[in-house]
Write a protein that holds these residues in place. Structure first.
Motif, mmCIF file in Angstrom:
data_model
loop_
_atom_site.group_PDB
_atom_site.id
_atom_site.type_symbol
_atom_site.label_atom_id
_atom_site.label_comp_id
_atom_site.label_asym_id
_atom_site.label_seq_id
_atom_site.Cartn_x
_atom_site.Cartn_y
_atom_site.Cartn_z
ATOM 1 N N ALA A 1 42.565 50.878 33.180
ATOM 2 C CA ALA A 1 43.368 51.993 33.664
ATOM 3 C C ALA A 1 43.840 52.842 32.492
ATOM 4 O O ALA A 1 43.960 52.363 31.361
ATOM 5 C CB ALA A 1 44.568 51.481 34.460
ATOM 6 N N LEU B 1 42.770 46.946 40.705
ATOM 7 C CA LEU B 1 41.845 47.989 41.146
ATOM 8 C C LEU B 1 40.936 48.451 40.010
ATOM 9 O O LEU B 1 39.771 48.800 40.249
ATOM 10 C CB LEU B 1 42.638 49.157 41.738
ATOM 11 C CG LEU B 1 43.352 48.820 43.054
ATOM 12 C CD1 LEU B 1 44.304 49.938 43.453
ATOM 13 C CD2 LEU B 1 42.353 48.558 44.175
ATOM 14 N N SER B 2 41.435 48.431 38.789
ATOM 15 C CA SER B 2 40.570 48.716 37.642
ATOM 16 C C SER B 2 39.496 47.651 37.506
ATOM 17 O O SER B 2 38.308 47.954 37.312
ATOM 18 C CB SER B 2 41.394 48.778 36.349
ATOM 19 O OG SER B 2 42.312 49.838 36.374
ATOM 20 N N ARG C 1 42.259 63.432 43.103
ATOM 21 C CA ARG C 1 42.231 61.976 43.247
ATOM 22 C C ARG C 1 41.940 61.629 44.704
ATOM 23 O O ARG C 1 42.359 62.332 45.632
ATOM 24 C CB ARG C 1 43.557 61.337 42.823
ATOM 25 C CG ARG C 1 44.059 61.748 41.461
ATOM 26 C CD ARG C 1 43.045 61.481 40.379
ATOM 27 N NE ARG C 1 42.934 60.048 40.049
ATOM 28 C CZ ARG C 1 42.003 59.560 39.221
ATOM 29 N NH1 ARG C 1 41.077 60.354 38.700
ATOM 30 N NH2 ARG C 1 41.967 58.277 38.963
ATOM 31 N N ILE D 1 41.707 56.735 41.689
ATOM 32 C CA ILE D 1 43.001 56.261 42.182
ATOM 33 C C ILE D 1 44.079 56.520 41.133
ATOM 34 O O ILE D 1 43.860 56.263 39.942
ATOM 35 C CB ILE D 1 42.938 54.753 42.489
ATOM 36 C CG1 ILE D 1 41.879 54.469 43.566
ATOM 37 C CG2 ILE D 1 44.302 54.227 42.931
ATOM 38 C CD1 ILE D 1 41.594 52.994 43.767
ATOM 39 N N THR D 2 45.214 57.010 41.579
ATOM 40 C CA THR D 2 46.390 57.114 40.719
ATOM 41 C C THR D 2 47.468 56.188 41.256
ATOM 42 O O THR D 2 47.762 56.202 42.459
ATOM 43 C CB THR D 2 46.932 58.552 40.681
ATOM 44 O OG1 THR D 2 46.027 59.361 39.939
ATOM 45 C CG2 THR D 2 48.305 58.603 40.008
ATOM 46 N N HIS E 1 37.286 50.588 40.090
ATOM 47 C CA HIS E 1 37.789 51.914 40.412
ATOM 48 C C HIS E 1 38.255 52.664 39.158
ATOM 49 O O HIS E 1 38.604 52.043 38.146
ATOM 50 C CB HIS E 1 38.936 51.802 41.409
ATOM 51 C CG HIS E 1 38.524 51.234 42.733
ATOM 52 N ND1 HIS E 1 37.809 51.951 43.659
ATOM 53 C CD2 HIS E 1 38.701 49.984 43.269
ATOM 54 C CE1 HIS E 1 37.569 51.189 44.716
ATOM 55 N NE2 HIS E 1 38.097 49.993 44.510
ATOM 56 N N VAL F 1 41.052 54.320 37.596
ATOM 57 C CA VAL F 1 42.489 54.214 37.843
ATOM 58 C C VAL F 1 43.295 54.905 36.753
ATOM 59 O O VAL F 1 43.085 54.679 35.556
ATOM 60 C CB VAL F 1 42.928 52.739 37.947
ATOM 61 C CG1 VAL F 1 44.436 52.642 38.184
ATOM 62 C CG2 VAL F 1 42.178 52.043 39.076
ATOM 63 N N ALA G 1 47.271 48.453 39.493
ATOM 64 C CA ALA G 1 46.464 49.149 38.495
ATOM 65 C C ALA G 1 45.449 48.217 37.866
ATOM 66 O O ALA G 1 44.268 48.571 37.696
ATOM 67 C CB ALA G 1 47.373 49.756 37.430
#
Length: 244
Positions: A46, A19-20, A58, A3-4, A24, A26, A16
């Motif tokens: 991240a 999700l980190s 990504r 993910i970006t 994920h 990130v 960020a």
């Protein structure tokens, strides 16, 4: 997922970190360069990267930038894979971006953004305050968990975004196609009112584009009545009261 997050402000920074923490991979990109990404945004794993490198290979790209700056991402996103899911968290406020005639004349905000970018987008995470997103996430199944609407034309892209909303601590709600995403924009009954999964559908159904635009345009005046340091609860109650 890979993910970006483009944008390291309140919403982008929240996403960020969450999700980190959810496991994920990130990356965070800022138009001013990797050095502009605040250290606290990276505390959960991240990585800050340059924008031109952030879009390649990504699974998901999340746009958390001012609404009027979305066209600036058309160039970078042209290098993203076709299957990459692009999620739009932006909101249109004329007092911030200036009046945009296409939107004022009825074009749905994220439909406009998809056209400007030349690729499909998903609308998600736009309908909750940054402080709500930072502090009110709960594990799945928790009573009273706040729900967030997710709209997209692609069922698969919508499914991906809904899973990520769940990963950030909120119940995802399938809000249908992108053309209906105006129902979750400022300042409708579903916007920043902290509703549960049982309550959210009726709020989306009650949206009224003309009324909601009037409520949106009166926001600064109403916000001024809350005093110098309004709480999250104050703002949510103000938003709910506008539709009683």
């Amino acid at each position: 997922m890979k993910i970006t997050v483009i944008g390291a402000g309140a919403i982008g920074g929240n996403l960020a970190r969450k999700l980190s923490a959810a496991g994920h991979d990130v990356q965070v990109a800022d138009a001013r360069g990797p050095e502009a990404v605040p250290a606290h945004v990276l505390e959960d794993g991240a990585r800050a990267v340059a924008l031109d490198a952030a879009v390649r290979a990504r699974d998901v790209i999340i746009m958390s930038i001012p609404f009027d700056r979305v066209p600036e991402l058309a160039g970078p996103l042209a290098h993203a894979d076709e299957e990459t899911v692009v999620i739009d968290t932006t909101n249109y406020y004329p007092h911030l971006s200036g009046r945009i005639e296409a939107v004022e004349n009825g074009q749905v905000e994220s439909v406009r953004n998809a056209e400007l970018l030349g690729r499909p987008v998903v609308k998600a995470w736009n309908a909750a305050l940054a402080e709500t997103q930072r502090t009110m996430g709960m594990p799945a199944g928790t009573e009273g968990r706040i729900a967030l609407p997710v709209a997209a034309d692609s069922p698969e892209a919508r499914r991906v975004a809904m899973q990520l909303v769940d990963d950030t601590g909120f119940d995802p709600y399938d809000a249908g196609v992108l053309a209906d995403s105006w129902r979750q924009q400022p300042m409708g009954p579903a916007y920043c009112t902290e509703l549960t999964l049982d309550e959210l559908p009726a709020a989306l159904a009650a949206a009224d584009r003309e009324k909601d635009a009037r409520v949106r345009d009166s926001m600064l005046e109403r916000f001024a009545t809350l005093g110098e340091t309004p709480t999250r609860e104050d703002v949510v109650e103000m938003n709910r009261a506008a539709h009683r």
